[in-house]
Design an enzyme around this catalytic site. Structure first.
Site, PDB file in Angstrom:
ATOM      1  N   LYS A  13      -3.422  -2.494  11.216  1.00 16.44           N
ATOM      2  CA  LYS A  13      -3.796  -1.417  12.151  1.00 16.44           C
ATOM      3  C   LYS A  13      -5.131  -0.773  11.753  1.00 16.44           C
ATOM      4  O   LYS A  13      -6.001  -0.589  12.593  1.00 16.44           O
ATOM      5  CB  LYS A  13      -2.704  -0.335  12.191  1.00 16.44           C
ATOM      6  N   ARG A  95       5.372   7.663  14.348  1.00 24.02           N
ATOM      7  CA  ARG A  95       6.174   6.814  13.472  1.00 24.02           C
ATOM      8  C   ARG A  95       7.658   7.122  13.566  1.00 24.02           C
ATOM      9  O   ARG A  95       8.446   6.482  12.882  1.00 24.02           O
ATOM     10  CB  ARG A  95       5.740   7.019  12.031  1.00 24.02           C
ATOM     11  N   ARG A 134      -4.143  -5.242  -1.054  1.00 23.99           N
ATOM     12  CA  ARG A 134      -5.087  -4.357  -0.343  1.00 23.99           C
ATOM     13  C   ARG A 134      -5.897  -3.527  -1.333  1.00 23.99           C
ATOM     14  O   ARG A 134      -5.379  -3.038  -2.324  1.00 23.99           O
ATOM     15  CB  ARG A 134      -4.318  -3.421   0.591  1.00 23.99           C
ATOM     16  N   ARG A 167      -4.314   1.540  -3.491  1.00 21.56           N
ATOM     17  CA  ARG A 167      -3.670   2.808  -3.143  1.00 21.56           C
ATOM     18  C   ARG A 167      -2.424   3.019  -4.004  1.00 21.56           C
ATOM     19  O   ARG A 167      -1.736   2.058  -4.344  1.00 21.56           O
ATOM     20  CB  ARG A 167      -3.245   2.784  -1.664  1.00 21.56           C
ATOM     21  N   ARG A 178       8.519   1.766   2.053  1.00 19.94           N
ATOM     22  CA  ARG A 178       7.769   1.988   3.294  1.00 19.94           C
ATOM     23  C   ARG A 178       8.174   0.965   4.351  1.00 19.94           C
ATOM     24  O   ARG A 178       8.322   1.303   5.527  1.00 19.94           O
ATOM     25  CB  ARG A 178       6.264   1.926   3.019  1.00 19.94           C
TER      26      ARG A 178
END
Ligand code: ADP
Ligand code: AMP
Length: 240
Positions: A13, A95, A134, A167, A178
């Protein structure tokens, strides 16, 4: 006029929003980025949400909706002054069902509408490897992947020369939590939007540029005016 990108964590996203926002003349509105900014600034909001964020849980709906409303006010004010954005490109919001209902209510009050919602669909095994690889530039927010989308020079941001970092919530424990939160709290929203005829699904398990094109194909008819403005990402097809 607003566009929502949906999909699990790691579906792309943020990557797609950064590419699409200038082309569609929308402002990239990432609630995750807003929370990370608040945490980095150690603001009262940041201090309150940090433990929840670090666990990989969702921030309470009232705080999240208030943050979004404030940002929409700013976009509307900029628009009144003739600045470019036509609306928001939501990334990571809504969400929960409560957030979706709050968004409907606040857009209705403002006389604004959601033009389209795109689900970026990626199989679960790929999500985990995308999240664990990531890296994000702490200066400018550009997102990389150590294997699938590395910077030109390892460890150096292409855009600003910063040092992309992992992160805190891209570690194994929070990743699992998550993705489970997505399955239980966010995935049910897909049916909510499908019933309203707003939802389009694109295959997110293809090259980044192909995903961008698939989204432009899907939303082009609904967001045609903005799809003609070019960016440094290359030629933009006239969707009109
Ligand atoms: P989200 O915002 O949905 O959590 P990101 O845009 O941050 O997801 O992407 C998650 C990771 O996957 C990043 O490391 C990014 O570089 C990588 N990525 C994004 N799109 C693709 C793609 N189409 N193919 C391979 N890797 C991708
Ligand atoms: P993201 O960058 O979108 O993966 O979001 C990172 C984290 O920010 C999430 O794990 C949540 O803790 C918080 N967050 C982002 N968006 C929302 C939202 N819409 N509702 C609640 N929490 C959110």
């Amino acid at each position: 006029m607003h566009l929502i990108l949906m999909g699990a964590q790691g579906s792309g996203k943020g990557t797609q929003a950064a590419r699409l926002a200038p082309r569609l003349r929308l402002e990239h509105l990432s609630t995750g980025d807003l929370f990370r900014e608040a945490i980095a600034a150690k603001s009262p909001l940041g201090q309150r949400v940090q433990p929840i964020y670090d666990r990989g849980d969702l921030i309470p709906d009232d705080l999240t909706v208030a943050l979004v409303e404030e940002r929409l006010d700013r976009i509307a004010a900029d628009r009144a002054e003739g600045l470019a954005a036509r609306g928001a490109l939501f990334d990571g919001f809504p969400r929960t069902l409560a957030q979706a209902e709050a968004l409907d209510a606040l857009l209705a009050r403002r006389g604004e509408a959601i033009a389209a919602i795109v689900e970026i669909d990626v199989p679960m095994d790929q999500l985990v490897s995308r999240l664990s690889g990531r890296r994000v530039c702490p200066n400018c927010g550009t997102t990389y992947h150590v294997e699938f989308n590395p910077p030109k020079q390892a460890g150096v941001c292409d855009v600003c020369g910063g040092t992309p970092a992992q992160r805190d919530d891209d570690k194994p424990g929070p990743i699992t939590r998550r993705l489970e939160n997505y399955r239980t709290q966010t995935a049910p929203l897909l049916a909510y939007y499908r019933e309203r005829g707003l939802l389009t699904r694109v295959d997110g398990a293809q090259d980044i540029e192909l995903v961008t094109q698939a989204i432009l194909d899907a939303v082009g008819p609904r967001l045609a005016d903005g799809a003609t403005s070019g960016t440094s990402d290359g030629p933009v097809r006239d969707e009109a």
